[in-house]
Write a protein that holds these residues in place. Structure first.
Motif, PDB file in Angstrom:
ATOM      1  N   ASP A 119      -1.520   0.718  17.622  1.00 19.41           N
ATOM      2  CA  ASP A 119      -0.742   0.726  16.395  1.00 19.41           C
ATOM      3  C   ASP A 119      -1.705   0.473  15.234  1.00 19.41           C
ATOM      4  O   ASP A 119      -2.299  -0.607  15.151  1.00 19.41           O
ATOM      5  N   PRO A 120      -1.887   1.446  14.326  1.00 18.50           N
ATOM      6  CA  PRO A 120      -2.864   1.257  13.259  1.00 18.50           C
ATOM      7  C   PRO A 120      -2.410   0.296  12.170  1.00 18.50           C
ATOM      8  O   PRO A 120      -3.238  -0.191  11.390  1.00 18.50           O
ATOM      9  N   MET A 121      -1.116   0.016  12.080  1.00 11.93           N
ATOM     10  CA  MET A 121      -0.601  -0.785  10.974  1.00 11.93           C
ATOM     11  C   MET A 121      -1.207  -2.190  10.900  1.00 11.93           C
ATOM     12  O   MET A 121      -1.614  -2.636   9.812  1.00 11.93           O
ATOM     13  N   PRO A 122      -1.279  -2.959  12.008  1.00 11.17           N
ATOM     14  CA  PRO A 122      -1.880  -4.296  11.906  1.00 11.17           C
ATOM     15  C   PRO A 122      -3.330  -4.258  11.418  1.00 11.17           C
ATOM     16  O   PRO A 122      -3.745  -5.124  10.639  1.00 11.17           O
ATOM     17  N   PHE A 123      -4.078  -3.252  11.849  1.00 16.74           N
ATOM     18  CA  PHE A 123      -5.462  -3.117  11.365  1.00 16.74           C
ATOM     19  C   PHE A 123      -5.480  -2.912   9.858  1.00 16.74           C
ATOM     20  O   PHE A 123      -6.235  -3.570   9.138  1.00 16.74           O
ATOM     21  N   VAL A 124      -4.651  -1.991   9.375  1.00 18.70           N
ATOM     22  CA  VAL A 124      -4.641  -1.702   7.942  1.00 18.70           C
ATOM     23  C   VAL A 124      -4.280  -2.953   7.145  1.00 18.70           C
ATOM     24  O   VAL A 124      -4.949  -3.307   6.168  1.00 18.70           O
ATOM     25  N   VAL A 125      -3.237  -3.642   7.557  1.00 15.76           N
ATOM     26  CA  VAL A 125      -2.793  -4.839   6.832  1.00 15.76           C
ATOM     27  C   VAL A 125      -3.885  -5.905   6.809  1.00 15.76           C
ATOM     28  O   VAL A 125      -4.197  -6.473   5.752  1.00 15.76           O
ATOM     29  N   LEU A 144       0.839  -1.194   0.000  1.00 15.55           N
ATOM     30  CA  LEU A 144       0.000   0.000   0.000  1.00 15.55           C
ATOM     31  C   LEU A 144       0.876   1.246   0.000  1.00 15.55           C
ATOM     32  O   LEU A 144       1.976   1.242   0.562  1.00 15.55           O
ATOM     33  N   SER A 145       0.388   2.295  -0.601  1.00 17.55           N
ATOM     34  CA  SER A 145       1.016   3.605  -0.477  1.00 17.55           C
ATOM     35  C   SER A 145       0.389   4.301   0.721  1.00 17.55           C
ATOM     36  O   SER A 145      -0.838   4.404   0.800  1.00 17.55           O
ATOM     37  N   CYS A 146       1.201   4.762   1.658  1.00 17.55           N
ATOM     38  CA  CYS A 146       0.676   5.352   2.896  1.00 17.55           C
ATOM     39  C   CYS A 146       1.334   6.702   3.178  1.00 17.55           C
ATOM     40  O   CYS A 146       2.481   6.950   2.795  1.00 17.55           O
ATOM     41  N   ALA A 147       0.593   7.545   3.865  1.00 18.95           N
ATOM     42  CA  ALA A 147       1.105   8.838   4.323  1.00 18.95           C
ATOM     43  C   ALA A 147       0.701   9.026   5.772  1.00 18.95           C
ATOM     44  O   ALA A 147      -0.439   8.727   6.157  1.00 18.95           O
ATOM     45  N   MET A 148       1.638   9.508   6.588  1.00 19.07           N
ATOM     46  CA  MET A 148       1.351   9.829   7.981  1.00 19.07           C
ATOM     47  C   MET A 148       1.199  11.341   8.099  1.00 19.07           C
ATOM     48  O   MET A 148       2.072  12.097   7.658  1.00 19.07           O
ATOM     49  N   LEU A 149       0.078  11.766   8.684  1.00 17.83           N
ATOM     50  CA  LEU A 149      -0.215  13.179   8.852  1.00 17.83           C
ATOM     51  C   LEU A 149      -0.259  13.506  10.343  1.00 17.83           C
ATOM     52  O   LEU A 149      -0.819  12.740  11.137  1.00 17.83           O
ATOM     53  N   ASP A 150       0.326  14.637  10.723  1.00 19.78           N
ATOM     54  CA  ASP A 150       0.272  15.118  12.101  1.00 19.78           C
ATOM     55  C   ASP A 150      -0.531  16.409  12.142  1.00 19.78           C
ATOM     56  O   ASP A 150      -0.517  17.191  11.183  1.00 19.78           O
ATOM     57  N   GLY A 151      -1.193  16.644  13.269  1.00 20.12           N
ATOM     58  CA  GLY A 151      -1.939  17.888  13.365  1.00 20.12           C
ATOM     59  C   GLY A 151      -2.608  18.058  14.702  1.00 20.12           C
ATOM     60  O   GLY A 151      -2.268  17.396  15.697  1.00 20.12           O
ATOM     61  N   THR A 152      -3.555  18.969  14.735  1.00 23.50           N
ATOM     62  CA  THR A 152      -4.294  19.260  15.960  1.00 23.50           C
ATOM     63  C   THR A 152      -5.769  19.428  15.645  1.00 23.50           C
ATOM     64  O   THR A 152      -6.149  19.851  14.550  1.00 23.50           O
ATOM     65  N   TYR A 153      -6.570  19.076  16.613  1.00 24.67           N
ATOM     66  CA  TYR A 153      -8.001  19.381  16.592  1.00 24.67           C
ATOM     67  C   TYR A 153      -8.258  20.180  17.865  1.00 24.67           C
ATOM     68  O   TYR A 153      -8.249  19.631  18.962  1.00 24.67           O
ATOM     69  N   GLY A 154      -8.426  21.488  17.715  1.00 27.38           N
ATOM     70  CA  GLY A 154      -8.471  22.317  18.912  1.00 27.38           C
ATOM     71  C   GLY A 154      -7.114  22.251  19.590  1.00 27.38           C
ATOM     72  O   GLY A 154      -6.088  22.548  18.989  1.00 27.38           O
ATOM     73  N   ARG A 155      -7.101  21.803  20.834  1.00 27.09           N
ATOM     74  CA  ARG A 155      -5.851  21.674  21.574  1.00 27.09           C
ATOM     75  C   ARG A 155      -5.306  20.260  21.544  1.00 27.09           C
ATOM     76  O   ARG A 155      -4.242  19.994  22.111  1.00 27.09           O
ATOM     77  N   GLN A 156      -6.024  19.343  20.935  1.00 28.38           N
ATOM     78  CA  GLN A 156      -5.620  17.943  20.964  1.00 28.38           C
ATOM     79  C   GLN A 156      -4.744  17.599  19.758  1.00 28.38           C
ATOM     80  O   GLN A 156      -5.110  17.846  18.609  1.00 28.38           O
ATOM     81  N   GLU A 157      -3.571  17.018  20.037  1.00 29.03           N
ATOM     82  CA  GLU A 157      -2.683  16.575  18.971  1.00 29.03           C
ATOM     83  C   GLU A 157      -3.180  15.239  18.431  1.00 29.03           C
ATOM     84  O   GLU A 157      -3.547  14.340  19.198  1.00 29.03           O
ATOM     85  N   VAL A 158      -3.189  15.118  17.109  1.00 31.99           N
ATOM     86  CA  VAL A 158      -3.696  13.901  16.484  1.00 31.99           C
ATOM     87  C   VAL A 158      -2.746  13.417  15.400  1.00 31.99           C
ATOM     88  O   VAL A 158      -1.896  14.162  14.918  1.00 31.99           O
ATOM     89  N   ARG A 159      -2.922  12.157  15.031  1.00 27.48           N
ATOM     90  CA  ARG A 159      -2.200  11.573  13.908  1.00 27.48           C
ATOM     91  C   ARG A 159      -3.190  10.834  13.022  1.00 27.48           C
ATOM     92  O   ARG A 159      -4.099  10.160  13.525  1.00 27.48           O
ATOM     93  N   THR A 160      -2.992  10.967  11.730  1.00 26.61           N
ATOM     94  CA  THR A 160      -3.851  10.292  10.768  1.00 26.61           C
ATOM     95  C   THR A 160      -2.986   9.539   9.778  1.00 26.61           C
ATOM     96  O   THR A 160      -2.033  10.083   9.226  1.00 26.61           O
ATOM     97  N   LEU A 161      -3.321   8.278   9.582  1.00 24.35           N
ATOM     98  CA  LEU A 161      -2.653   7.438   8.602  1.00 24.35           C
ATOM     99  C   LEU A 161      -3.605   7.242   7.421  1.00 24.35           C
ATOM    100  O   LEU A 161      -4.755   6.842   7.601  1.00 24.35           O
ATOM    101  N   VAL A 162      -3.139   7.547   6.220  1.00 26.95           N
ATOM    102  CA  VAL A 162      -3.928   7.377   4.996  1.00 26.95           C
ATOM    103  C   VAL A 162      -3.197   6.395   4.094  1.00 26.95           C
ATOM    104  O   VAL A 162      -2.027   6.622   3.758  1.00 26.95           O
ATOM    105  N   CYS A 163      -3.859   5.307   3.726  1.00 32.65           N
ATOM    106  CA  CYS A 163      -3.246   4.301   2.863  1.00 32.65           C
ATOM    107  C   CYS A 163      -4.151   4.021   1.678  1.00 32.65           C
ATOM    108  O   CYS A 163      -5.382   4.023   1.803  1.00 32.65           O
ATOM    109  N   LEU A 164      -3.541   3.744   0.535  1.00 32.95           N
ATOM    110  CA  LEU A 164      -4.304   3.427  -0.668  1.00 32.95           C
ATOM    111  C   LEU A 164      -3.660   2.266  -1.409  1.00 32.95           C
ATOM    112  O   LEU A 164      -2.443   2.194  -1.545  1.00 32.95           O
ATOM    113  N   GLY A 165      -4.523   1.373  -1.872  1.00 35.58           N
ATOM    114  CA  GLY A 165      -4.088   0.246  -2.683  1.00 35.58           C
ATOM    115  C   GLY A 165      -5.269  -0.234  -3.511  1.00 35.58           C
ATOM    116  O   GLY A 165      -6.193   0.542  -3.792  1.00 35.58           O
ATOM    117  N   THR A 166      -5.254  -1.491  -3.879  1.00 38.64           N
ATOM    118  CA  THR A 166      -6.348  -2.054  -4.662  1.00 38.64           C
ATOM    119  C   THR A 166      -6.812  -3.359  -4.036  1.00 38.64           C
ATOM    120  O   THR A 166      -6.060  -4.033  -3.323  1.00 38.64           O
TER     121      THR A 166
END
Length: 214
Positions: free
Chosen positions: A200-206, A157-179
């Motif tokens: 760990d989101p990786m085992p779920f994605v796999v 899969l092609s994946c990207a890790m994104l970091d950011g905030t929602y209000g004061r809360q720090e968050v992480r988002t993993l986006v993966c794409l394949g077929t």
């Protein structure tokens, strides 16, 4: 003893993330980009041997890697080509995820690793998530890194890790794409950067991708 009317600390911490889940992960359909089927277009004929969208969605497990399946939203019924999105919740709502199966009315989609169409679709998937966050007050996401995620028995899969905030809360988002089964498969997982119960989101994605590929 806590004062009456005050939420316990764990519940107070969970509330902003519950709102974040609805904002960033809930039933997100692919954005309209060049190559997408126009709204109201009729469904394309399904190639022989390609499972129906309903059959493809039915492959997604009820539980996988401690994530539990939730509601499905059938974007395909009103916007052909945009498929179906299925929500998942991590243990104790420690993470939220959305799995989207779609083909932009062009099934079967290219499945060869390195195909320009795959690279274009992945870039668009990441851009969709960043745009969604940017359009909401007090949301911020930036791309941190890209990677290839190996999936046993199939293409990575092609994946990207994104970091950011929602209000004061720090968050992480993993986006993966394949077929999977001749369609695009997008998986998005969001969780607090500082977790009471680390996930760990990786085992779920796999595992969810393996199930979708049958």
């Amino acid at each position: 003893m806590a004062a009456r009317g005050l939420l316990p600390l764990a519940r107070r911490a969970a509330l902003p993330f519950a709102l974040l889940a609805a904002a960033l992960c809930g039933c997100a359909a692919p954005g309209d980009r060049p190559g997408a089927a126009p709204p109201g277009a009729g469904p394309a004929a399904r190639p022989a041997g390609l499972p129906s969208l309903e059959a493809a969605a039915a492959r997604l497990p009820a539980e996988v890697a401690e994530f539990t399946r939730g509601e499905a939203v059938w974007h395909e019924r009103e916007r052909p080509g945009l498929g179906v999105s299925v929500d998942y919740a991590g243990p104790a709502r420690s993470a939220v995820a959305t799995v989207v199966i779609y083909d932009r009315s062009r099934a079967p989609v290219p499945e060869t690793a390195g195909d320009p169409a795959l690279a274009q679709e992945f870039a668009g998937a990441v851009a969709d998530v960043l745009e969604m966050a940017g359009n909401r007050t007090n949301h911020r996401l930036v791309e941190r890194e890209r990677m290839a995620l190996s999936v046993p028995g199939g293409a990575p899969l092609s994946c990207a890790m994104l970091d950011g905030t929602y209000g004061r809360q720090e968050v992480r988002t993993l986006v993966c794409l394949g077929t999977a089964a001749g369609r695009w498969l997008k998986v998005q997982v969001t969780h607090p950067a500082r977790q009471v119960r680390p996930v760990d989101p990786m085992p779920f994605v796999v595992e969810v991708v393996r199930a979708a590929r049958g």
